[in-house]
Motif scaffolding. Structure first.
Motif, PDB file in Angstrom:
ATOM      1  N   GLN A 201       0.822  -1.206   0.000  1.00 22.28           N
ATOM      2  CA  GLN A 201       0.000   0.000   0.000  1.00 22.28           C
ATOM      3  C   GLN A 201       0.858   1.260   0.000  1.00 22.28           C
ATOM      4  N   ASN A 202       0.340   2.303  -0.674  1.00 19.00           N
ATOM      5  CA  ASN A 202       0.935   3.648  -0.618  1.00 19.00           C
ATOM      6  C   ASN A 202       2.428   3.665  -0.954  1.00 19.00           C
ATOM      7  N   GLY A 203       2.797   2.945  -2.010  1.00 15.16           N
ATOM      8  CA  GLY A 203       4.178   3.005  -2.477  1.00 15.16           C
ATOM      9  C   GLY A 203       5.190   2.310  -1.590  1.00 15.16           C
ATOM     10  N   ALA A 204       4.716   1.469  -0.658  1.00 15.06           N
ATOM     11  CA  ALA A 204       5.657   0.757   0.225  1.00 15.06           C
ATOM     12  C   ALA A 204       6.506  -0.207  -0.604  1.00 15.06           C
ATOM     13  N   LYS A 205       7.678  -0.520  -0.120  1.00 16.43           N
ATOM     14  CA  LYS A 205       8.608  -1.405  -0.812  1.00 16.43           C
ATOM     15  C   LYS A 205       8.775  -2.713  -0.050  1.00 16.43           C
ATOM     16  N   GLY A 206       8.962  -3.796  -0.800  1.00 18.95           N
ATOM     17  CA  GLY A 206       9.218  -5.083  -0.183  1.00 18.95           C
ATOM     18  C   GLY A 206      10.559  -5.079   0.531  1.00 18.95           C
ATOM     19  N   SER A 207      10.604  -5.727   1.683  1.00 21.56           N
ATOM     20  CA  SER A 207      11.834  -5.754   2.475  1.00 21.56           C
ATOM     21  C   SER A 207      12.111  -7.194   2.910  1.00 21.56           C
ATOM     22  N   PRO A 208      13.405  -7.604   2.804  1.00 21.89           N
ATOM     23  CA  PRO A 208      14.575  -6.877   2.302  1.00 21.89           C
ATOM     24  C   PRO A 208      14.510  -6.642   0.786  1.00 21.89           C
ATOM     25  N   GLY A 209      15.303  -5.659   0.317  1.00 13.08           N
ATOM     26  CA  GLY A 209      15.374  -5.393  -1.104  1.00 13.08           C
ATOM     27  C   GLY A 209      16.229  -6.435  -1.820  1.00 13.08           C
ATOM     28  N   HIS A 210      16.105  -6.473  -3.133  1.00 16.85           N
ATOM     29  CA  HIS A 210      16.790  -7.502  -3.914  1.00 16.85           C
ATOM     30  C   HIS A 210      18.305  -7.425  -3.772  1.00 16.85           C
ATOM     31  N   THR A 211      18.854  -6.228  -3.699  1.00 19.85           N
ATOM     32  CA  THR A 211      20.312  -6.060  -3.586  1.00 19.85           C
ATOM     33  C   THR A 211      20.709  -5.424  -2.264  1.00 19.85           C
ATOM     34  N   GLU A 212      19.938  -5.702  -1.238  1.00 18.75           N
ATOM     35  CA  GLU A 212      20.196  -5.103   0.075  1.00 18.75           C
ATOM     36  C   GLU A 212      21.184  -5.952   0.886  1.00 18.75           C
ATOM     37  N   TYR A 213      22.287  -5.334   1.298  1.00 22.30           N
ATOM     38  CA  TYR A 213      23.293  -5.992   2.137  1.00 22.30           C
ATOM     39  C   TYR A 213      23.774  -5.003   3.182  1.00 22.30           C
ATOM     40  N   PRO A 214      24.073  -5.484   4.379  1.00 20.84           N
ATOM     41  CA  PRO A 214      23.926  -6.863   4.845  1.00 20.84           C
ATOM     42  C   PRO A 214      22.446  -7.246   4.969  1.00 20.84           C
ATOM     43  N   VAL A 215      22.177  -8.544   4.904  1.00 23.26           N
ATOM     44  CA  VAL A 215      20.814  -9.038   4.995  1.00 23.26           C
ATOM     45  C   VAL A 215      20.815 -10.254   5.914  1.00 23.26           C
ATOM     46  N   CYS A 216      19.777 -10.353   6.741  1.00 27.42           N
ATOM     47  CA  CYS A 216      19.679 -11.444   7.705  1.00 27.42           C
ATOM     48  C   CYS A 216      19.062 -12.676   7.046  1.00 27.42           C
ATOM     49  N   TYR A 217      19.749 -13.811   7.146  1.00 28.15           N
ATOM     50  CA  TYR A 217      19.264 -15.063   6.582  1.00 28.15           C
ATOM     51  C   TYR A 217      18.859 -16.021   7.694  1.00 28.15           C
ATOM     52  N   PHE A 218      17.752 -16.721   7.474  1.00 31.24           N
ATOM     53  CA  PHE A 218      17.323 -17.797   8.371  1.00 31.24           C
ATOM     54  C   PHE A 218      17.828 -19.115   7.788  1.00 31.24           C
ATOM     55  N   PHE A 219      18.588 -19.859   8.598  1.00 29.22           N
ATOM     56  CA  PHE A 219      19.147 -21.129   8.144  1.00 29.22           C
ATOM     57  C   PHE A 219      18.547 -22.287   8.930  1.00 29.22           C
ATOM     58  N   TYR A 220      18.363 -23.378   8.217  1.00 32.08           N
ATOM     59  CA  TYR A 220      17.905 -24.641   8.807  1.00 32.08           C
ATOM     60  C   TYR A 220      18.676 -25.738   8.093  1.00 32.08           C
TER      61      TYR A 220
END
Length: 330
Positions: A201-220
């Motif tokens: 809504q209202n121009g919001a952007k998906g997060s994290p971005g495609h080229t956003e670093y550092p980025v938190c990863y969930f590992f299993y």
């Protein structure tokens, strides 16, 4: 009597070619590489097979004299091999599983496919060009094709006369896909971003971005092992992973041993794992190659016991089209 019938009679009555299977001249090696688009090692192997196989077509000297002017560049031996390739092309082919659309390949530009324009002439669209080098450090160009495009190119050459002497070279890119959209939540674990309640809504952007670093990863699974991560990411020491969990997912297994995270129909379903910050595209690509194209990078909300605020992050989800390979987890 037609040619193929004559070849069958000759093949049954004459043994392998009398040439020494291991005494391969440089001239023959070069000829087979050029005629059949082979590497040096492949050419050696094909020549050995031709000289030692009893069942392959063998023509008489008289017949070769009659036809050799119509086959410039060939010797009798290489011509016989071209006949063998023709019989393979005519033979009924066993059905193969169709390549998935999401699979990607590098198509080497050589032979009749010297340029990206040659490929475009077959499929009608322009493809991304990639520059590289072969084992001899010679410059080589590739184009990137998906599974469907690969099938079209293969069918084109299998149905043409050039199939006997040219086989397109495809190298599978076994890398987890990453395609994060900036103007939507797609792709997010357990969420259908096309539903009204999940639209941005209202121009919001998906997060994290495609080229956003550092980025938190969930590992299993295996990526949650610090020593394995240290090797993959080329770290000087084992990383300190932080315990966490995510929701809207469930873990199953494939091949009886590998853990596979998939969407859960239960929004409260939780999967426990560990979090780690990835600092560069190079580190991320190492993870993508490790997970292969059986997985894809998706957004998720990473939650920690010591915080009430979820951390927007990423994880690896098993690709939907392979779900029939899954079984329930432990």
């Amino acid at each position: 009597m037609d040619l193929l019938a004559e070849l069958e009679i000759i093949a049954q009555s004459i043994g392998p070619d009398c040439l020494d299977a291991d005494n391969i001249s440089a001239e023959d090696l070069d000829r087979w590489q050029r005629l059949f688009n082979l590497s040096a090692d492949e050419a050696k192997e094909r020549i050995r097979e031709q000289r030692t196989s009893i069942g392959r077509p063998i023509v008489s000297d008289d017949y070769w004299e009659e036809v050799q002017e119509n086959h410039p560049g060939h010797t009798k031996e290489s011509y016989q091999y071209s006949l063998y390739l023709s019989t393979i092309r005519r033979a009924p082919q066993k059905s193969k599983p169709a390549p998935t659309k999401s699979s990607e390949y590098l198509l080497r530009l050589d032979g009749p496919l010297k340029t990206a324009a040659d490929v475009k002439a077959i499929i009608g669209v322009e493809l991304p060009l990639v520059h590289g080098s072969d084992d001899s450090d010679q410059d080589v160009d590739f184009v990137i094709v998906n599974g469907s495009t690969k099938a079209v190119i293969q069918e084109h050459f299998e149905s043409s006369i050039s199939a006997a002497i040219f086989h397109p070279t495809f190298l599978k890119i076994a890398m987890a896909k990453k395609d994060l959209q900036s103007n939507s939540l797609y792709p997010t674990l357990g969420i259908d971003s096309t539903l009204p309640q999940f639209r941005m809504q209202n121009g919001a952007k998906g997060s994290p971005g495609h080229t956003e670093y550092p980025v938190c990863y969930f590992f299993y699974g295996t990526l949650a092992e610090p020593d394995r991560l240290a090797r993959l990411l080329n770290l000087d020491a084992e990383p300190k992973l932080k315990a966490c969990y995510i929701q809207r997912g469930i873990v199953k297994t494939w091949c009886g041993r590998y853990k596979a995270l998939v969407n859960s129909n239960d929004p409260s379903a939780a999967v426990e794992g560990f979090a780690h910050w990835i600092t560069s595209a190079e580190q991320e690509q190492a993870l993508q190659y490790y997970e292969s194209d059986m997985y894809e990078v998706v957004r998720c909300q990473i939650e920690f016991d010591d915080s009430d605020t979820p951390q927007p992050g990423l994880t690896f989800r098993f690709v939907d089209e392979h779900n029939e390979k899954l079984s329930d987890g432990d």
